[in-house]
Scaffold this motif. Sequence first.
Motif, short mmCIF file in Angstrom:
data_model
loop_
_atom_site.label_atom_id
_atom_site.label_comp_id
_atom_site.label_asym_id
_atom_site.label_seq_id
_atom_site.Cartn_x
_atom_site.Cartn_y
_atom_site.Cartn_z
N HIS A 94 5.49 6.65 -9.07
CA HIS A 94 5.74 6.23 -7.70
C HIS A 94 4.48 6.46 -6.87
CE1 HIS A 94 10.44 6.21 -7.42
NE2 HIS A 94 10.00 5.70 -8.55
N PRO A 95 3.66 5.44 -6.66
CA PRO A 95 2.50 5.59 -5.78
C PRO A 95 2.95 5.46 -4.32
CG PRO A 95 2.20 3.82 -7.40
CD PRO A 95 3.65 4.13 -7.31
N ILE A 96 2.86 6.55 -3.57
CA ILE A 96 3.19 6.53 -2.14
C ILE A 96 1.86 6.37 -1.42
CG2 ILE A 96 4.53 7.63 -0.34
CD1 ILE A 96 6.00 7.10 -3.03
N LEU A 97 1.50 5.14 -1.14
CA LEU A 97 0.14 4.82 -0.72
C LEU A 97 0.11 4.11 0.62
CD1 LEU A 97 -1.21 3.33 -4.09
CD2 LEU A 97 -1.43 5.70 -3.28
N ASP A 98 -0.87 4.47 1.43
CA ASP A 98 -1.22 3.68 2.61
C ASP A 98 -2.21 2.63 2.11
OD1 ASP A 98 -2.29 2.61 4.97
OD2 ASP A 98 -2.02 4.49 6.06
N LEU A 99 -1.80 1.38 2.12
CA LEU A 99 -2.62 0.33 1.51
C LEU A 99 -3.92 0.08 2.26
CD1 LEU A 99 0.14 -2.27 0.54
CD2 LEU A 99 -0.99 -0.58 -0.94
N ARG A 100 -4.00 0.47 3.54
CA ARG A 100 -5.19 0.14 4.33
C ARG A 100 -6.44 0.86 3.85
NH1 ARG A 100 -1.87 1.04 9.79
NH2 ARG A 100 -1.04 2.61 8.35
N PRO A 101 -6.42 2.19 3.62
CA PRO A 101 -7.64 2.83 3.11
C PRO A 101 -8.06 2.32 1.73
CG PRO A 101 -6.13 4.48 3.99
CD PRO A 101 -5.38 3.18 3.94
N LEU A 102 -7.10 1.79 0.98
CA LEU A 102 -7.40 1.26 -0.35
C LEU A 102 -7.80 -0.21 -0.33
CD1 LEU A 102 -4.40 2.98 -2.13
CD2 LEU A 102 -6.80 3.47 -2.62
N GLY A 103 -7.69 -0.85 0.84
CA GLY A 103 -8.07 -2.25 0.97
C GLY A 103 -7.17 -3.19 0.20
N LEU A 104 -5.86 -2.87 0.13
CA LEU A 104 -4.92 -3.67 -0.66
C LEU A 104 -3.84 -4.29 0.22
CD1 LEU A 104 -4.30 -1.22 -3.66
CD2 LEU A 104 -5.75 -3.26 -3.65
N ARG A 105 -3.29 -5.40 -0.26
CA ARG A 105 -2.07 -5.97 0.29
C ARG A 105 -0.93 -5.69 -0.68
NH1 ARG A 105 -3.06 -10.16 4.21
NH2 ARG A 105 -5.29 -10.41 4.57
N LEU A 106 0.30 -5.96 -0.27
CA LEU A 106 1.44 -5.64 -1.13
C LEU A 106 1.35 -6.38 -2.45
CD1 LEU A 106 4.12 -4.28 -1.66
CD2 LEU A 106 5.25 -6.14 -0.43
N ARG A 107 1.04 -7.67 -2.43
CA ARG A 107 0.99 -8.44 -3.68
C ARG A 107 -0.10 -7.91 -4.61
NH1 ARG A 107 3.90 -10.36 -7.38
NH2 ARG A 107 2.29 -10.04 -8.95
N THR A 108 -1.26 -7.52 -4.05
CA THR A 108 -2.31 -6.99 -4.91
C THR A 108 -1.96 -5.60 -5.43
OG1 THR A 108 -3.52 -6.31 -2.90
CG2 THR A 108 -4.20 -8.35 -3.97
N HIS A 109 -1.14 -4.86 -4.67
CA HIS A 109 -0.64 -3.56 -5.15
C HIS A 109 0.26 -3.76 -6.37
CE1 HIS A 109 1.34 0.30 -5.37
NE2 HIS A 109 2.47 -0.18 -4.90
N VAL A 110 1.18 -4.71 -6.30
CA VAL A 110 2.05 -5.00 -7.44
C VAL A 110 1.22 -5.45 -8.65
CG1 VAL A 110 3.90 -6.50 -8.30
CG2 VAL A 110 4.03 -5.53 -5.99
N ALA A 111 0.24 -6.31 -8.41
CA ALA A 111 -0.62 -6.77 -9.50
C ALA A 111 -1.42 -5.61 -10.08
CB ALA A 111 -1.56 -7.87 -8.99
N ALA A 112 -1.82 -4.66 -9.24
CA ALA A 112 -2.56 -3.50 -9.73
C ALA A 112 -1.69 -2.61 -10.60
CB ALA A 112 -3.12 -2.70 -8.55
N LEU A 113 -0.42 -2.43 -10.22
CA LEU A 113 0.50 -1.67 -11.07
C LEU A 113 0.67 -2.34 -12.43
CD1 LEU A 113 3.37 -0.58 -8.63
CD2 LEU A 113 1.65 0.89 -9.71
N GLU A 114 0.81 -3.65 -12.43
CA GLU A 114 0.90 -4.38 -13.70
C GLU A 114 -0.37 -4.19 -14.52
OE1 GLU A 114 3.84 -8.07 -12.39
OE2 GLU A 114 1.68 -8.24 -12.07
N ALA A 115 -1.52 -4.26 -13.86
CA ALA A 115 -2.79 -4.09 -14.57
C ALA A 115 -2.91 -2.68 -15.16
CB ALA A 115 -3.95 -4.37 -13.62
N CYS A 116 -2.40 -1.68 -14.45
CA CYS A 116 -2.42 -0.31 -14.98
C CYS A 116 -1.62 -0.21 -16.27
CB CYS A 116 -1.83 0.67 -13.95
SG CYS A 116 -2.91 1.09 -12.59
N ALA A 117 -0.44 -0.81 -16.28
CA ALA A 117 0.41 -0.75 -17.46
C ALA A 117 -0.21 -1.53 -18.62
CB ALA A 117 1.80 -1.26 -17.14
#
Length: 225
Positions: A94-117
């Motif tokens: 469960h990544p509890i993340l503020d997407l702004r410091p990471l420079g991410l949007r929600l869709r890119t966050h989901v894609a990043a989780l997929e890429a991690c797996a």
Amino acid sequence: MLQPAVRLVWLSQVPYAELLALQQRWLRRLQAEPGTEAGALLLCEPAGPVYTTGLRGGLTSEETARLRALGAEVLPLGRGGLATFHGPGQLLCHPILDLRPLGLRLRTHVAALEACAVRLCELQGLPGARARPPPYTGVWFGERKICAIGVRCGRHVTSHGLALNCSTDLTWFEHIVPCGLVGTGVTSLSEELQRHVTVDEVIPRFLEAFKETYKCTLTSEDSSS
């Protein structure tokens, strides 16, 4: 350029409710002071069987009663997606993340989780794992899902995340239609590698994949924080 720092919190094998309680504490922390820190990566292995449902539901009252009769908890959650299973032998992230410091949007966050797996599977010696085009989420081997993903985002802060089957007892999935997907199945690292793969074994490689994908550093934090 300095990489954002994400706090790593490893809970070991705990009841699913303990993960949810810590998630809520981190959500309150990030939403109270937005933009001040990137957040936390909460990891655990569920101590017992739990079926969860997302915002679109997925279980009738009769189905819920039947699953509870099997000895499992059934919990409605505020994440995306339908019904799925969590239990021993599964890595919950469960990544509890503020997407702004990471420079991410929600869709890119989901894609990043997929890429991690996907990257974790590669590091484990399984190069055939892949994400599928929308509306599918998660990571698959052929028509069988090895990693489910369901997230929530409010005020730029994410919650929930992914569930990766390491040595999960896959028979628990036979009592539901996982994620509402008819005609597909589930699998695990142990099933695909034909050996017992523990959650503890995959964590170092998962953390390597997470740092690569999110371009962040990980710092340890006590689970009671």
